[in-house]
Design an enzyme around this catalytic site. Structure first.
Site, PDB file in Angstrom:
ATOM      1  N   THR A   1      12.650   3.166   4.191  1.00 50.17           N
ATOM      2  CA  THR A   1      13.670   2.424   3.800  1.00 50.17           C
ATOM      3  C   THR A   1      14.565   3.336   3.329  1.00 50.17           C
ATOM      4  O   THR A   1      15.869   2.991   3.230  1.00 50.17           O
ATOM      5  CB  THR A   1      13.078   1.356   3.132  1.00 50.17           C
ATOM      6  OG1 THR A   1      12.199   0.441   3.896  1.00 50.17           O
ATOM      7  CG2 THR A   1      14.296   0.273   2.824  1.00 50.17           C
TER       8      THR A   1
ATOM      9  N   TYR B   1      -0.052   5.161   3.345  1.00 53.43           N
ATOM     10  CA  TYR B   1       0.741   4.160   3.922  1.00 53.43           C
ATOM     11  C   TYR B   1       0.254   4.003   5.333  1.00 53.43           C
ATOM     12  O   TYR B   1       0.649   5.089   6.327  1.00 53.43           O
ATOM     13  CB  TYR B   1       2.181   4.776   3.764  1.00 53.43           C
ATOM     14  CG  TYR B   1       3.271   3.835   4.472  1.00 53.43           C
ATOM     15  CD1 TYR B   1       2.917   2.327   4.689  1.00 53.43           C
ATOM     16  CD2 TYR B   1       4.601   4.144   4.617  1.00 53.43           C
ATOM     17  CE1 TYR B   1       3.986   1.636   5.101  1.00 53.43           C
ATOM     18  CE2 TYR B   1       5.511   3.341   4.993  1.00 53.43           C
ATOM     19  CZ  TYR B   1       5.222   2.051   5.269  1.00 53.43           C
ATOM     20  OH  TYR B   1       6.158   1.078   5.775  1.00 53.43           O
TER      21      TYR B   1
ATOM     22  N   LYS C   1      -0.924   1.579   0.818  1.00 53.95           N
ATOM     23  CA  LYS C   1       0.115   0.645   1.235  1.00 53.95           C
ATOM     24  C   LYS C   1      -0.349   0.140   2.824  1.00 53.95           C
ATOM     25  O   LYS C   1      -0.090   0.761   3.414  1.00 53.95           O
ATOM     26  CB  LYS C   1       1.502   1.376   1.179  1.00 53.95           C
ATOM     27  CG  LYS C   1       2.765   0.060   1.742  1.00 53.95           C
ATOM     28  CD  LYS C   1       4.037   0.945   1.739  1.00 53.95           C
ATOM     29  CE  LYS C   1       5.221  -0.045   2.231  1.00 53.95           C
ATOM     30  NZ  LYS C   1       6.522   1.061   2.277  1.00 53.95           N
TER      31      LYS C   1
ATOM     32  N   VAL D   1       4.485  -3.121  -2.448  1.00 50.94           N
ATOM     33  CA  VAL D   1       5.699  -2.339  -1.985  1.00 50.94           C
ATOM     34  C   VAL D   1       6.282  -2.846  -1.176  1.00 50.94           C
ATOM     35  O   VAL D   1       6.361  -3.126  -0.023  1.00 50.94           O
ATOM     36  CB  VAL D   1       5.178  -0.882  -1.596  1.00 50.94           C
ATOM     37  CG1 VAL D   1       6.438   0.222  -1.300  1.00 50.94           C
ATOM     38  CG2 VAL D   1       4.073  -0.071  -2.581  1.00 50.94           C
TER      39      VAL D   1
END
Length: 299
Positions: free
Chosen positions: A54, A142, A170, A210
């Site tokens: 992001t 992640y 995550k 998150v």
């Protein structure tokens, strides 16, 4: 010094995966990054993910990544966990980024599954452990197979959890059954990486989020997790349902595109996107306004 953490919540409960503000000519906007980080922490974030997807990390240089972490640490590093995204699909490069993040002062590392080259599970294990070995910082894995092409299997997560610095995951796998087993067997602190599943993942053992939508609704996310932890599942469910239009609207297209559009609507630092990402069209922005308003976001 990083804010206080516990083994159960090593990075706090509410973190936003922050966009990277750019100036009108596409340069890194460090002043804007500091102002945005301050706004997000003031809104209730325990931490910020810097240089994640992001944050348009595929299009920022290694030097820009370090500059960004340094600037955000200067602005809010005494009040929030600053976690640097260092994952790439090249183990050597990821190790270099991890060392640079540690030198810059980051409080933790986010390591995404290597993307595109689709390594086997043994390759994932060796990659993650090599990067975790490179810096003395707590690590959040992640797991996002929709982008990386490869899920981290439950068996691999259990193996990785034995590493003293790999403390969290995550989860953007979108599979509550697998998440349930992995949480139970690994003991990793679990963070929702899929905003629509924030509440469902809490129900199977996640400790926090998150978030991308945290750019616009951090107070609601804070209220949701606080209610759930306090045992008020009805209130948490009400907040979840209130946020459904926001969850939907922020992901009608790529999250970074809608996030930068939403921040611009609120007069917050964002700026343009770097190619190959593009700005939202006027029609997409009008739909975003409708979605955000339906979820109670003031523009």
């Amino acid at each position: 010094m990083a804010p206080t953490s516990t083994p159960q919540t090593p990075f706090g409960r509410v973190l936003t995966a922050m966009v990277t503000p750019f100036t009108a000519d596409g340069a890194l906007d460090l002043d804007g990054a500091q102002r945005l980080a301050t706004h997000l922490v003031d809104a209730g974030n325990d931490g910020l993910i810097i240089n994640g997807t992001t944050g348009e990390s595929p299009t920022t240089t290694d030097a820009e990544k370090s500059d960004l972490v340094r600037a955000v640490l200067e602005a809010v590093g005494d009040r929030a966990h600053i976690v640097a995204g260092v994952g790439t699909n090249d183990t050597h490069h990821s190790i270099e980024l991890a060392k640079a993040a540690e030198k810059t002062g980051a409080h933790g590392l986010l390591i995404v599954t290597p993307y595109y080259n689709k390594p086997p599970q043994e390759g994932l294990y060796r990659h993650f452990t090599a990067v975790a070995d490179a810096a003395e910082l707590p690590v959040m894995l992640y797991d996002i197979p929709g982008r990386s092409g490869v899920p981290i299997s439950t068996e691999t997560l259990v193996r990785l959890a034995q590493h003293p610095r790999i403390v969290a995951n995550k989860d953007a796998k979108g599979d509550l059954g697998r998440a349930s087993w992995a949480i139970a067997r690994s003991g990793l602190a679990w963070y929702s990486g899929d905003d629509m599943l924030n509440l469902p993942l809490l129900s199977v053992g996640a400790v926090g989020f998150v978030s991308v939508v945290g750019h616009v609704v951090t107070p609601d996310l804070r209220a949701l997790v606080d209610a759930f932890v306090a045992g008020d599942v009805q209130k948490a469910t009400e907040i979840h349902q209130k946020l459904l239009p926001v969850y939907t609207g922020m992901f009608r297209t790529q999250g970074v595109m809608t996030t930068k559009a939403a921040l611009a609507l609120q007069g917050l630092p964002a700026g343009p996107l770097r190619s190959p990402m593009v700005e939202c069209s006027p029609e997409e922005i009008e739909q975003l306004k409708i979605d955000l308003a339906a979820g109670g976001v003031q523009l």
